[in-house]
Design an enzyme around this catalytic site. Structure first.
Site, short mmCIF file in Angstrom:
data_model
loop_
_atom_site.label_atom_id
_atom_site.label_comp_id
_atom_site.label_asym_id
_atom_site.label_seq_id
_atom_site.Cartn_x
_atom_site.Cartn_y
_atom_site.Cartn_z
N CYS A 185 -5.94 7.76 -6.05
CA CYS A 185 -4.64 8.01 -5.40
C CYS A 185 -4.06 9.41 -5.51
O CYS A 185 -3.49 9.90 -4.53
CB CYS A 185 -3.63 7.00 -5.90
SG CYS A 185 -4.06 5.33 -5.37
N LEU A 203 1.82 0.59 -10.61
CA LEU A 203 0.92 0.31 -11.74
C LEU A 203 -0.14 1.39 -11.87
O LEU A 203 -0.53 2.03 -10.88
CB LEU A 203 0.26 -1.06 -11.58
CG LEU A 203 -0.78 -1.29 -10.47
CD1 LEU A 203 -2.16 -0.76 -10.81
CD2 LEU A 203 -0.88 -2.76 -10.17
N SER A 248 0.85 -1.20 0.00
CA SER A 248 0.00 0.00 0.00
C SER A 248 0.88 1.25 0.00
O SER A 248 2.04 1.20 0.39
CB SER A 248 -0.86 0.05 1.27
OG SER A 248 -1.64 -1.10 1.39
#
Ligand code: NAD
Ligand code: UGA
Length: 457
Positions: free
Chosen positions: A273, A160, A128
């Site tokens: 994110c 990724l 994470s």
């Protein structure tokens, strides 16, 4: 056969472990999650996430050396290596609300590993994205005294991108492994590096200290997002001056020092994110009494919010400042093409603002309609969903392109124009359509950072 356990069967845990299992036949890998529904889905033909190429890899390895399960404690008892790929959301309460990372799940996981692990040596891998020094917290919980197990915490962040996850995992720009600078730390890092060396060239595997690894991940996302905010800020100036953002982007991207990637102007970046990680970075800077640095990075998020708002205001202003009862078709709800993920997609604030103007919204997306329905479930107003893009535009006054799915470039826009109310408007939030030909069909076209093409005198 060594055993790997991955806690968290999400966008990172699932694809990462599938590719790892594909290349490391000498390891048995189990992915566990608290969500029974998710695990059932990973064990079915209908995987919980859409990712090009993922189905094929999972079909190859599932039941061979990749397993999905809800038995977290059982998995921990047998594991030599534990990857932790759980979500690390932003705190919504108390100190640091809206900015800092909510580490409660992280800590619970650390306690669970401590309680259930039994092997003499266990490597815990931070997959994470975490605030710098999170590994310390993990290590402190693990080192309070388990008589049977020595734990070593290693940072191995994931780079990724969704939509290209399998490609990115197969051929990463680099793999980062950060560990403690002592014998046990170095040994653990080597073991994790050896896993990747099954298919990644050694020179691409970078060994660093834990803090550099944790910080590099946060900073990489912040730098990528900063490029998008930079180009987006210039779209506003282009629209005022007559410069064309595509020409500007190409011109600056040809400078080798700048490079051409991540200079695609847009309605704004989305995804689970970028915003989260920049806010975590900024909060961390504040924690270390670096307010100027915190403000600098926060401005990247502010520019993104400005761009989303600017796009909405453009829709409103160019439809005579009223959207009440007008139908607007939303082309794309996912935060980017080739994924069904809608987390933090600009589509949500745009729809929210349009609903507040009493517009009628019809959402189309090739893969994200189910998530769109969940995201919009709590909003009041006239909202419909369509799987057929031509039905979606029937009687619409305007179209807003939010996601640049390839499908949208290939539609019959003459047919679409004929189905719409007139005057017909297209707001291209991704500059992905052929604006001149749309204009020639009869649309009033509003790209980003380029002259508007309208039929009004
Ligand atoms: P996700 O929400 O898709 O998946 C996380 C999974 O963890 C969920 O299925 C959840 O049920 C599970 N989980 C949460 N707490 C748990 C617990 N205590 N025990 C077992 N399972 C638990 O999240 P994601 O997108 O896979 O992201 C995971 C992490 O990776 C985040 O820190 C994120 O910042 C980072 N990351 C994400 C991406 C991406 O493209 N999504 C890329 C790189 C890094
Ligand atoms: C991003 C990073 O690219 C990954 O390296 C990272 O691992 C991941 O975040 C993460 O930590 O979660 P992702 O969010 O999946 O990956 O997708 P991106 O391709 O980075 O796109 C993010 C957003 O920026 C999308 O909304 C996209 O449309 C937008 N974008 C991207 C632009 O607006 N312009 C661009 O030039 C590029």
């Amino acid at each position: 056969m060594k055993k790997i356990l991955c806690i968290g069967a999400g966008y990172v845990g699932g694809p990462t472990m599938a590719v790892l299992a594909d290349h490391c036949k000498d390891y048995q890998i189990t992915v566990v999650d608290i969500s029974e529904e998710r695990i059932a889905s990973w064990n079915s033909d209908n995987l919980p996430i859409y990712e090009p190429g993922l189905d094929e890899v999972v079909k190859r390895v599932r039941g061979r050396n990749l397993f999905f399960s809800t038995d977290i404690s059982g998995g921990l008892q047998e594991a030599d290596i534990v990857f932790v790929a759980i979500n690390t959301p932003t705190k919504t309460f108390g100190e640091g609300a809206g900015r800092g990372a909510d580490l409660q799940y992280w800590e619970q996981t650390a306690r669970s590993i401590f309680q259930h692990a039994t092997k003499p040596e266990v490597i815990v891998v931070e997959k994470s994205t975490l605030p710098v020094r999170a590994a310390t917290a993990m290590a402190r919980i693990l080192h309070v005294g388990n008589p049977t197990t020595h734990f070593e915490v290693v940072s191995n962040p994931e780079f990724l991108a969704e939509g290209t996850a399998i490609r990115d995992l197969e051929n990463p720009d680099r793999v980062l492994v950060g560990g403690r600078d002592n014998e046990s730390g170095r040994k653990a890092c080597e073991q994790i590096a050896d896993l990747y060396a099954h298919w990644v060239p050694r020179e691409k595997i970078l060994l660093t200290n834990v803090w550099s690894s944790e910080l590099s991940k946060l900073f990489a996302n912040a730098m990528l997002a900063q490029r998008i905010s930079s180009i987006n800020s210039i779209t506003a100036l282009c629209e005022k001056t007559g410069a064309d953002i595509s020409e500007v982007s190409k011109a600056i991207g040809m400078d080798q020092r700048i490079g051409p990637n991540f200079l695609q102007a847009s309605i704004g970046f989305g995804g689970s994110c970028f915003r989260k990680d920049i806010l975590h970075l900024a909060y961390l800077c504040e924690h270390y009494h670096l307010p100027e640095v915190a403000k600098y990075w926060e401005s990247v998020v502010k520019m993104n919010e400005y761009q989303i708002n600017r796009f909405f205001k453009n829709i409103l202003a160019n439809q005579f400042n009223t959207m009440a009862y007008k139908k607007i078709t939303i082309f794309g709800f996912a935060f980017k093409p080739d994924t069904g993920d809608t987390r933090d997609s600009p589509a949500l604030p745009i729809c929210q603002k349009l609903l507040a103007e009493q517009a009628r919204i019809c959402v189309h997306d090739p893969k994200a309609l189910e998530n769109a329905k969940k995201d919009l479930a709590h909003f009041k107003g006239d909202i419909s969903y369509e799987e057929d893009p031509y039905k979606a535009v029937e009687g619409a006054h305007s179209i807003a392109v939010i996601t640049h799915w390839r499908d949208y470039r290939e539609l019959d826009y003459q047919r679409i124009f004929d189905l719409m109310e007139k005057p017909a408007f297209i707001f291209d939030g991704r500059n992905c359509l052929d604006h001149q030909s749309l204009f020639e069909i009869g649309f009033n076209v509003f790209p980003l950072g380029k002259p508007h093409l309208t039929h009004f005198k």
